[in-house]
Design a protein around this motif. Structure first.
Motif, PDB file in Angstrom:
ATOM      1  N   ASN A  35       0.938  -1.197   0.133  1.00 40.91           N
ATOM      2  CA  ASN A  35       0.007   0.046   0.023  1.00 40.91           C
ATOM      3  C   ASN A  35       0.787   1.191   0.085  1.00 40.91           C
ATOM      4  O   ASN A  35       1.550   1.620   1.064  1.00 40.91           O
ATOM      5  N   ASN A  36       1.215   1.882  -1.125  1.00 43.79           N
ATOM      6  CA  ASN A  36       1.773   3.312  -1.132  1.00 43.79           C
ATOM      7  C   ASN A  36       0.673   4.278  -1.112  1.00 43.79           C
ATOM      8  O   ASN A  36      -0.070   4.719  -2.097  1.00 43.79           O
ATOM      9  N   LEU A  37       0.598   4.931  -0.003  1.00 44.04           N
ATOM     10  CA  LEU A  37      -0.295   5.759   0.345  1.00 44.04           C
ATOM     11  C   LEU A  37      -0.231   7.267   0.260  1.00 44.04           C
ATOM     12  O   LEU A  37      -0.883   8.125   0.306  1.00 44.04           O
ATOM     13  N   GLY A  38       1.039   7.754  -0.086  1.00 42.35           N
ATOM     14  CA  GLY A  38       1.499   8.876  -0.359  1.00 42.35           C
ATOM     15  C   GLY A  38       1.489   9.847   0.842  1.00 42.35           C
ATOM     16  O   GLY A  38       1.624   9.251   1.906  1.00 42.35           O
ATOM     17  N   ALA A  39       0.880  11.147   0.928  1.00 49.67           N
ATOM     18  CA  ALA A  39       0.879  12.003   1.840  1.00 49.67           C
ATOM     19  C   ALA A  39      -0.441  11.579   2.574  1.00 49.67           C
ATOM     20  O   ALA A  39      -1.525  11.823   2.061  1.00 49.67           O
ATOM     21  N   VAL A  40      -0.227  11.198   3.875  1.00 47.61           N
ATOM     22  CA  VAL A  40      -1.573  10.835   4.605  1.00 47.61           C
ATOM     23  C   VAL A  40      -2.105  12.037   5.440  1.00 47.61           C
ATOM     24  O   VAL A  40      -1.162  12.537   6.196  1.00 47.61           O
TER      25      VAL A  40
END
Length: 181
Positions: A35-40
């Motif tokens: 899971n590559n969520l970036g800016a959370v």
């Protein structure tokens, strides 16, 4: 939203990005996969004063899998939650836990798994902020405890880098397991 496996790649993940008063939960569950969520960005959750949502019922819940983030903003106003039950989580950017509403804590809770952050975790604001590493392994560059009320708990293996622990908060409550830090 729930991911049970496979690959999830997004530029960013925002729960209640406008920080509005809401009556229903905003929840993302990671139960497996990559899971590559970036800016959370996890803002305000439902619940009134002294009535935070039950753990696992709101916010970001990670129960398995691999999770990569480029930054984390948790709380800001009230009841933001990241609940790490298991899995491997890495954050390559800033991690800010902030809160401005009394009796509605912004919370990071780890009960197992691995959490790695290459930067200093910053806790700020005029109200309660919580960082609780209760199980698994937690590795961060350091902590800046600058919120009005900081609740900092460790009961697992915690590796704190060269930034160490610093702070200007008048209300720091720290419970540390001497064999874990």
């Amino acid at each position: 939203v729930t991911n049970f496996g496979g690959t999830l790649s997004v530029a960013g993940l925002s729960l209640n990005p406008n920080n509005a008063s809401i009556a229903t939960s905003c929840k993302v569950v990671i139960a497996g996969g990559t899971n590559n969520l970036g800016a959370v960005n996890i803002q305000r959750a439902p619940g009134g004063n002294s009535a935070p949502p039950a753990l696992g019922s709101d916010g970001l819940v990670i129960s398995n899998g691999f999770v990569n983030m480029t930054s984390i903003s948790l709380g800001n106003n009230a009841h933001g939650i990241i609940y790490l039950v298991n899995g491997v989580v890495t954050n390559s950017g800033t991690f800010a836990i902030q809160n401005t509403t009394a009796t509605r804590p912004a919370r990071f809770l780890q009960t197992s798994g691995v959490f790695i952050d290459a930067n200093t975790v910053t806790m700020s604001g005029s109200a309660d902020t919580v960082y609780a590493a209760l199980g698994g392994t937690n590795s961060v560059a350091g902590f800046a405890l600058n919120a009005a009320t900081v609740l900092f708990t460790n009961n697992c293996r915690m590796d704190i880098g060269s930034a160490g622990i610093s702070g200007s908060s008048a209300g720091i409550t720290a419970m540390l397991n001497p064999s874990g830090v």
